[in-house]
Enzyme design. Structure first.
Site, mmCIF file in Angstrom:
data_model
loop_
_atom_site.group_PDB
_atom_site.id
_atom_site.type_symbol
_atom_site.label_atom_id
_atom_site.label_comp_id
_atom_site.label_asym_id
_atom_site.label_seq_id
_atom_site.Cartn_x
_atom_site.Cartn_y
_atom_site.Cartn_z
ATOM 1 N N ASN A 1 0.868 -1.181 0.000
ATOM 2 C CA ASN A 1 0.000 0.000 0.000
ATOM 3 C C ASN A 1 0.904 1.230 0.000
ATOM 4 O O ASN A 1 1.520 1.539 1.015
ATOM 5 C CB ASN A 1 -0.899 -0.038 1.245
ATOM 6 C CG ASN A 1 -1.740 1.205 1.391
ATOM 7 O OD1 ASN A 1 -1.775 2.061 0.492
ATOM 8 N ND2 ASN A 1 -2.433 1.329 2.513
ATOM 9 N N TRP A 2 0.971 1.895 -1.144
ATOM 10 C CA TRP A 2 1.894 3.022 -1.282
ATOM 11 C C TRP A 2 1.348 4.294 -0.616
ATOM 12 O O TRP A 2 2.053 5.296 -0.531
ATOM 13 C CB TRP A 2 2.194 3.284 -2.765
ATOM 14 C CG TRP A 2 2.936 2.155 -3.437
ATOM 15 C CD1 TRP A 2 3.353 0.981 -2.865
ATOM 16 C CD2 TRP A 2 3.363 2.090 -4.809
ATOM 17 N NE1 TRP A 2 3.996 0.205 -3.788
ATOM 18 C CE2 TRP A 2 4.021 0.853 -4.993
ATOM 19 C CE3 TRP A 2 3.233 2.952 -5.904
ATOM 20 C CZ2 TRP A 2 4.553 0.465 -6.228
ATOM 21 C CZ3 TRP A 2 3.770 2.572 -7.131
ATOM 22 C CH2 TRP A 2 4.421 1.338 -7.294
ATOM 23 N N LYS A 3 0.093 4.265 -0.198
ATOM 24 C CA LYS A 3 -0.543 5.432 0.448
ATOM 25 C C LYS A 3 -0.330 6.687 -0.412
ATOM 26 O O LYS A 3 -0.315 6.581 -1.631
ATOM 27 C CB LYS A 3 -0.025 5.581 1.884
ATOM 28 C CG LYS A 3 -0.175 4.269 2.677
ATOM 29 C CD LYS A 3 0.054 4.403 4.143
ATOM 30 C CE LYS A 3 -0.134 3.043 4.807
ATOM 31 N NZ LYS A 3 -0.036 3.101 6.260
ATOM 32 N N HIS B 1 -9.502 1.007 4.919
ATOM 33 C CA HIS B 1 -8.175 1.114 5.538
ATOM 34 C C HIS B 1 -8.265 2.004 6.782
ATOM 35 O O HIS B 1 -9.063 2.940 6.824
ATOM 36 C CB HIS B 1 -7.167 1.691 4.544
ATOM 37 C CG HIS B 1 -5.773 1.641 5.081
ATOM 38 N ND1 HIS B 1 -5.265 2.640 5.882
ATOM 39 C CD2 HIS B 1 -4.804 0.697 4.989
ATOM 40 C CE1 HIS B 1 -4.026 2.300 6.241
ATOM 41 N NE2 HIS B 1 -3.723 1.132 5.719
ATOM 42 N N GLU C 1 -6.597 4.380 7.868
ATOM 43 C CA GLU C 1 -6.464 5.836 7.676
ATOM 44 C C GLU C 1 -7.742 6.429 7.096
ATOM 45 O O GLU C 1 -8.073 7.591 7.351
ATOM 46 C CB GLU C 1 -5.240 6.115 6.791
ATOM 47 C CG GLU C 1 -3.958 5.939 7.592
ATOM 48 C CD GLU C 1 -2.832 5.228 6.879
ATOM 49 O OE1 GLU C 1 -2.800 5.242 5.639
ATOM 50 O OE2 GLU C 1 -1.979 4.637 7.568
ATOM 51 N N GLU D 1 -5.111 -5.043 10.587
ATOM 52 C CA GLU D 1 -4.062 -4.064 10.848
ATOM 53 C C GLU D 1 -4.344 -3.366 12.182
ATOM 54 O O GLU D 1 -5.166 -2.444 12.227
ATOM 55 C CB GLU D 1 -4.016 -3.017 9.735
ATOM 56 C CG GLU D 1 -3.749 -3.590 8.358
ATOM 57 C CD GLU D 1 -3.236 -2.517 7.383
ATOM 58 O OE1 GLU D 1 -2.122 -2.684 6.895
ATOM 59 O OE2 GLU D 1 -3.936 -1.526 7.157
ATOM 60 N N GLY E 1 2.761 2.215 10.782
ATOM 61 C CA GLY E 1 3.700 3.324 10.628
ATOM 62 C C GLY E 1 4.461 3.682 11.888
ATOM 63 O O GLY E 1 5.128 4.703 11.941
ATOM 64 N N SER F 1 3.709 -2.159 10.260
ATOM 65 C CA SER F 1 5.162 -2.218 10.467
ATOM 66 C C SER F 1 5.782 -3.547 10.041
ATOM 67 O O SER F 1 6.685 -4.058 10.700
ATOM 68 C CB SER F 1 5.514 -1.896 11.925
ATOM 69 O OG SER F 1 5.151 -0.553 12.224
ATOM 70 N N GLY G 1 3.011 -1.211 4.229
ATOM 71 C CA GLY G 1 2.992 0.220 3.932
ATOM 72 C C GLY G 1 4.396 0.701 3.608
ATOM 73 O O GLY G 1 4.908 0.502 2.517
ATOM 74 N N GLY G 2 5.047 1.320 4.596
ATOM 75 C CA GLY G 2 6.351 1.953 4.394
ATOM 76 C C GLY G 2 7.368 1.100 3.655
ATOM 77 O O GLY G 2 8.040 1.586 2.727
HETATM 78 P P1 13P Z 1 3.173 0.373 7.653
HETATM 79 O O1 13P Z 1 3.706 -0.920 7.038
HETATM 80 O O2 13P Z 1 3.898 1.579 7.156
HETATM 81 O O3 13P Z 1 3.085 0.281 9.128
HETATM 82 O O4 13P Z 1 1.663 0.536 7.119
HETATM 83 C C1 13P Z 1 0.788 -0.527 7.232
HETATM 84 C C2 13P Z 1 -0.428 -0.227 6.446
HETATM 85 O O5 13P Z 1 -1.220 0.615 6.818
HETATM 86 C C3 13P Z 1 -0.646 -0.961 5.196
HETATM 87 O O6 13P Z 1 -1.904 -0.746 4.695
#
Ligand code: 13P
Length: 253
Positions: free
Chosen positions: A9-11, A97, A99, A169, A175, A215, A236-237
């Site tokens: 997920n590149w957000k 998600h 967020e 999640e 994050g 994470s 994510g990251g």
């Molecule tokens: P991180 O891997 O950056 O913690 O993000 C997880 C996430 O929200 C994937 O959708």
């Protein structure tokens, strides 16, 4: 047997150039694995979907969107429909998600409409669930996840459920660099699978893929994947660094 699934997920990251570069590096580095032992998908921002789909056209990496709106078309300024996503070559769509739930304010009812519309539109939704830190501290993890799953999947037949992937999640792990321990993640995944069994049947529970997110890094991916009910990872990251994402894919094979 549930095939492992790793999704990035590149957000709200990358630009026109770096999104294509990242996609190409992931495709080149996973040519032997993606689509064979493991399903791989990347979810770029809407505006780069077309370019990324094109960059991945000769690979087995699928493309997903990070969100969608449930109406098919009309006066919904700023929104994107399932058919638009299909048009760009998307296969998957994240729904709910954390967020979107906690920053944008999406409700379970809205997320349910998105999941249903994604399936009707021929997309495969990845329904995200997970508790806040305060909810875990108040021992409400199971209660929150039950509400998110029951409301998020409301009205879906067992046949339609087969299009759905679930991503657990825990919000405190997103994050922050503080992943859930494999034991905590396994406990939540086992709870989710059992709940799906109660809502549908044993077969649905056995077949549904449940991804862990929060994470995930090359250093913890193999241990998480070693848990019985963790079928994949939503990253994510670390999905923004080709080498890290490739190492995570490798850990999931
Ligand atoms: P991180 O891997 O950056 O913690 O993000 C997880 C996430 O929200 C994937 O959708």
């Amino acid at each position: 047997m549930r095939k492992p699934f790793v999704a990035g997920n590149w957000k709200m990251n990358t630009n026109g150039q770096t999104s294509v570069q990242l996609a190409k590096r992931i495709a080149a580095g996973s040519a032997e694995t993606a689509g064979h032992g493991v399903t791989v998908a990347v979810c770029p921002p809407f505006v780069y979907l077309q370019a990324v789909t094109k960059a991945l056209s000769s690979s087995s990496i699928a493309v997903g969107a990070q969100d969608m709106y449930f109406e098919p078309d009309g006066a919904f300024t700023g929104e994107i429909s399932s058919s638009m996503l299909k048009d760009t070559g998307c296969t998957y769509c994240l729904c709910g998600h954390s967020e979107r739930r906690h920053v944008i304010g999406e409700t379970d009812e809205l997320i349910n409409k998105k999941v249903a519309a994604a399936i009707s539109g021929g997309l495969l939704p990845i329904l995200c669930v997970g508790e806040l830190l305060s909810e875990r501290q108040a021992s409400k993890t199971n209660e929150v996840v039950t509400r998110q799953l029951k409301q998020g999947l409301a009205g879906l037949s067992a046949e339609k459920l087969s299009a759905v992937t679930i991503a657990y999640e825990p919000v405190r792990a997103i994050g922050t660099g503080v992943t859930a321990t494999p034991e905590q993640a396994q406990e939540a995944h086992d709870f989710i699978r059992t709940l799906v069994g109660r809502m549908y049947d044993g077969r649905a529970a056995e077949e549904i893929r449940i991804l862990y997110g929060g994470s995930v890094k090359p250093g913890n991916a193999a241990e998480l994947m070693g848990c019985k009910d963790i079928d994949g990872l939503l990253v994510g990251g670390a999905s923004l660094k080709a080498d890290d994402f490739l190492a995570i894919i490798q850990a999931a094979v």
